[in-house]
Design a protein around this motif. Structure first.
Motif, mmCIF file in Angstrom:
data_model
loop_
_atom_site.group_PDB
_atom_site.id
_atom_site.type_symbol
_atom_site.label_atom_id
_atom_site.label_comp_id
_atom_site.label_asym_id
_atom_site.label_seq_id
_atom_site.Cartn_x
_atom_site.Cartn_y
_atom_site.Cartn_z
ATOM 1 N N ILE A 150 -20.064 -38.645 39.245
ATOM 2 C CA ILE A 150 -21.134 -39.505 38.738
ATOM 3 C C ILE A 150 -21.485 -39.060 37.326
ATOM 4 O O ILE A 150 -21.775 -37.887 37.081
ATOM 5 N N LEU A 151 -21.435 -40.007 36.394
ATOM 6 C CA LEU A 151 -21.637 -39.709 34.974
ATOM 7 C C LEU A 151 -23.086 -39.943 34.585
ATOM 8 O O LEU A 151 -23.559 -41.079 34.555
ATOM 9 N N GLY A 152 -23.789 -38.861 34.319
ATOM 10 C CA GLY A 152 -25.178 -38.934 33.902
ATOM 11 C C GLY A 152 -25.694 -37.529 33.685
ATOM 12 O O GLY A 152 -25.322 -36.600 34.390
ATOM 13 N N SER A 157 -21.568 -32.605 38.501
ATOM 14 C CA SER A 157 -20.195 -32.840 38.068
ATOM 15 C C SER A 157 -20.133 -33.119 36.570
ATOM 16 O O SER A 157 -19.238 -32.624 35.870
ATOM 17 N N PHE A 158 -21.089 -33.928 36.088
ATOM 18 C CA PHE A 158 -21.094 -34.244 34.665
ATOM 19 C C PHE A 158 -21.444 -33.023 33.822
ATOM 20 O O PHE A 158 -20.868 -32.794 32.755
ATOM 21 N N GLU A 159 -22.403 -32.210 34.297
ATOM 22 C CA GLU A 159 -22.789 -31.025 33.532
ATOM 23 C C GLU A 159 -21.630 -30.039 33.433
ATOM 24 O O GLU A 159 -21.447 -29.374 32.408
ATOM 25 N N LEU A 164 -17.936 -27.370 29.890
ATOM 26 C CA LEU A 164 -16.551 -26.937 29.679
ATOM 27 C C LEU A 164 -16.006 -27.488 28.372
ATOM 28 O O LEU A 164 -15.363 -26.777 27.588
ATOM 29 N N THR A 165 -16.263 -28.767 28.121
ATOM 30 C CA THR A 165 -15.722 -29.411 26.932
ATOM 31 C C THR A 165 -16.397 -28.924 25.664
ATOM 32 O O THR A 165 -15.736 -28.664 24.651
ATOM 33 N N GLU A 166 -17.713 -28.786 25.692
ATOM 34 C CA GLU A 166 -18.435 -28.410 24.480
ATOM 35 C C GLU A 166 -18.214 -26.959 24.094
ATOM 36 O O GLU A 166 -18.191 -26.626 22.903
ATOM 37 N N ARG A 167 -18.022 -26.094 25.061
ATOM 38 C CA ARG A 167 -17.986 -24.668 24.758
ATOM 39 C C ARG A 167 -16.584 -24.113 24.541
ATOM 40 O O ARG A 167 -16.441 -23.007 24.022
ATOM 41 N N LEU A 168 -15.559 -24.867 24.925
ATOM 42 C CA LEU A 168 -14.200 -24.326 24.839
ATOM 43 C C LEU A 168 -13.283 -25.272 24.074
ATOM 44 O O LEU A 168 -12.728 -26.215 24.642
ATOM 45 N N GLU A 298 -21.756 -41.879 26.417
ATOM 46 C CA GLU A 298 -22.726 -42.149 25.346
ATOM 47 C C GLU A 298 -24.141 -42.217 25.898
ATOM 48 O O GLU A 298 -25.090 -41.691 25.304
ATOM 49 N N LEU A 299 -24.294 -42.881 27.033
ATOM 50 C CA LEU A 299 -25.616 -43.006 27.646
ATOM 51 C C LEU A 299 -26.125 -41.677 28.182
ATOM 52 O O LEU A 299 -27.330 -41.428 28.219
ATOM 53 N N ALA A 300 -25.185 -40.823 28.613
ATOM 54 C CA ALA A 300 -25.578 -39.549 29.216
ATOM 55 C C ALA A 300 -25.897 -38.491 28.172
ATOM 56 O O ALA A 300 -26.721 -37.612 28.410
ATOM 57 N N LEU A 301 -25.237 -38.577 27.019
ATOM 58 C CA LEU A 301 -25.493 -37.583 25.982
ATOM 59 C C LEU A 301 -26.883 -37.793 25.409
ATOM 60 O O LEU A 301 -27.287 -38.901 25.096
ATOM 61 N N LEU A 302 -27.601 -36.715 25.248
ATOM 62 C CA LEU A 302 -28.944 -36.807 24.698
ATOM 63 C C LEU A 302 -28.884 -37.153 23.229
ATOM 64 O O LEU A 302 -28.302 -36.421 22.433
ATOM 65 N N ARG A 303 -29.478 -38.288 22.866
ATOM 66 C CA ARG A 303 -29.624 -38.625 21.458
ATOM 67 C C ARG A 303 -30.920 -37.978 20.989
ATOM 68 O O ARG A 303 -31.936 -38.620 20.781
ATOM 69 N N VAL A 304 -30.865 -36.658 20.813
ATOM 70 C CA VAL A 304 -32.103 -35.894 20.633
ATOM 71 C C VAL A 304 -32.863 -36.279 19.378
ATOM 72 O O VAL A 304 -34.070 -36.077 19.293
ATOM 73 N N GLN A 305 -32.173 -36.862 18.386
ATOM 74 C CA GLN A 305 -32.903 -37.234 17.186
ATOM 75 C C GLN A 305 -33.893 -38.361 17.458
ATOM 76 O O GLN A 305 -34.786 -38.613 16.655
#
Length: 493
Positions: A150-152, A157-159, A164-168, A298-305
């Motif tokens: 589930i993507l969110g 699972s998404f976390e 994994l992707t962001e850190r490596l 895109e929806l799951a990534l925080l658009r923190v700005q």
């Protein structure tokens, strides 16, 4: 027409907490069954629902919670709870089904896991399968929805995929990265959950639900990197890396606890692709269609700005966005946000302290280690950033949108808050918040927060490389702004 009453279990979990507002929007009355009602008090919908305290394994408490219920959502599972979770899941499902039948509940809706037929399943996935079968045998109509990843933001699972992707940027991985998976966006899962409440009484069965894309886990990592504007990941497969070793590796690399990573990794050895799409006969697909992988990320990534970072990171999402983290989500969900936070009592009026705060930057400087700020500004200019050369528009007053050296004024609340967003060259997003507040004794308090949202491994390395200097830079700023406020009026008589 009377509103239908929906009972939601697992309401402090990932799906349950997001389902409640969707049911309210669909004109259901909602009753939440929870072991500790206090865990719900920070939810914005708390006053709009009924809360009952009950343990899923206690038949008497569950029966009480079922009283008058039309549809009951079973969103309980024992992922990450240790040994004998299969027995606990089995007992809870048997109790729930029998009490629902006794209370004359019209339908149970259960969200389980997608699994292949004819294979020896992982313990976690096999327990999800068994729970579905137990509920289907309860004697009342049941909808079992079977989903894969589930993507969110907040989904375990998404976390795991995110971290994994962001850190490596380069990784040696197990064979399960070649397993094909049909992920689904959390918004589409919620659509099917709400719609399942209105299925005809003669329908009692399981349904596979998935998004429009079938990808390997490796594909998902590369696509995530693309959507997140990260460089393509270099992935080398090591066949000897067993699921057990993989779970320890995931636990080491990501903040996802090993107790959760292990069952997830064990389940990733199975190819999980929808075998049918019969759900659409009873719950039409959302319009304009199911959400694809890239859009779901895109929806799951925080658009923190776009968020109010004065609030806690976990609650910084825009209301009504189920892809974003909620207050009850685990601390390791929602991506990384590094914070340097300081505060001190300043024996002056809030108005006097605010004069110093609003006058910061430009010719007035940053009330901190001058050489450090000058060197950082020079380095920023060398890499094409603005450095310190922009100064201020006005020596005394600031407005939202003003440039301020390498910052820009993102928010300003007169005499209370100045939030600056960094426009320097950084491997991530950064803010500086200067807040004038007061404590319970009505003393003036100066709060200062530096926040950094890293982009990929370079962002994490950047934060930790400058962290030893925070005491000099931010600690000095805290002390010197207070000292300037106590001294002569910075703006004269």
């Amino acid at each position: 027409m009377n509103q239908r009453l929906a009972l939601v279990t697992g309401v402090t979990g990932y799906i349950g907490g997001r389902l409640v507002p969707e049911l309210l929007a669909a004109d259901f009355r909602v009753r939440a069954m929870v072991r500790n009602p206090r865990r719900l008090r920070d939810r914005e919908w708390y006053d709009d629902i009924e809360v009952v305290e009950a343990d899923a394994g206690n038949a008497e408490q569950v029966r009480t919670a079922m009283d008058g219920v039309d549809v009951a959502y079973y969103l309980i599972h024992s992922l990450g709870t240790g040994k004998r979770f299969e027995a606990r899941d089995r007992h809870n499902a048997l109790t729930f089904g029998s009490m629902a039948r006794e209370a004359d509940v019209q339908r149970i809706v259960y969200l389980g896991g997608l699994y292949p037929e004819g294979e020896e399943l992982s313990p976690h996935l096999d327990s999800r399968r068994e729970v579905g079968e137990i509920l289907l045998a309860s004697g009342i109509p049941v909808t079992v929805l079977r989903a894969a990843v589930i993507l969110g933001s907040g989904s375990a699972s998404f976390e795991m995929l995110r971290h994994l992707t962001e850190r490596l940027p380069v990784m040696i991985t197990p064979r399960w990265l070649g397993t094909r998976i049909q992920p689904i966006a959390v918004r589409d899962v919620l659509h099917y959950l709400v719609g399942s409440a209105s299925m005809p009484a003669e329908v009692s069965r399981g349904f596979d639900i998935g998004g429009p894309d079938v990808l390997t886990y490796r594909d998902m990592m590369q696509q995530y990197a693309k959507v997140a504007h990260l460089n393509q990941r270099r992935i080398l497969t090591l066949p000897l890396l067993t699921p057990s070793l993989s779970s320890h590796w995931v636990g080491l690399v990501t903040p996802v606890p090993s107790s959760i990573a292990r069952p997830l990794v064990d389940s990733l050895i199975h190819e999980v692709i929808c075998k049918e799409h019969d759900i659409a006969k009873y719950v039409p697909d959302p319009q304009p269609g199911l959400i694809g992988f890239d859009r779901a990320v895109e929806l799951a990534l925080l658009r923190v700005q776009d968020f109010d970072v004065t609030t806690s990171w976990a609650s910084a999402a825009m209301p009504g966005a189920p892809s974003d983290p909620l207050p009850g989500d685990p601390d390791w969900s929602g991506g990384s946000l590094y914070v340097d936070e300081r505060e001190s009592v300043v024996p002056v009026s809030p108005e006097r302290l605010w004069k110093v705060v609003e006058g910061i930057g430009g010719g007035n400087g940053w009330y901190s280690w001058r050489l450090g700020w000058w060197a950082r500004g020079l380095l920023d200019r060398l890499f094409g950033g603005p450095g310190l050369r922009r100064g201020r528009r006005n020596p005394r007053d600031l407005s939202v949108g003003d440039p301020l050296d390498w910052w820009r004024v993102e928010d300003l609340e007169e005499t209370k808050l100045l939030r600056l967003r960094a426009e320097m060259r950084l491997p991530g997003l950064a803010w500086l918040e200067l807040i004038v507040d007061h404590d319970e004794a009505d003393r003036t308090v100066f709060r200062q927060r530096a926040l950094f949202h890293p982009r990929g491994l370079p962002g994490h390395l950047y934060w930790w490389s400058i962290k030893p200097f925070h005491g000099i830079i931010f600690g000095g700023m805290q002390r010197n702004i207070a000292k300037a406020a106590i001294g002569p009026d910075p703006h004269g008589p």
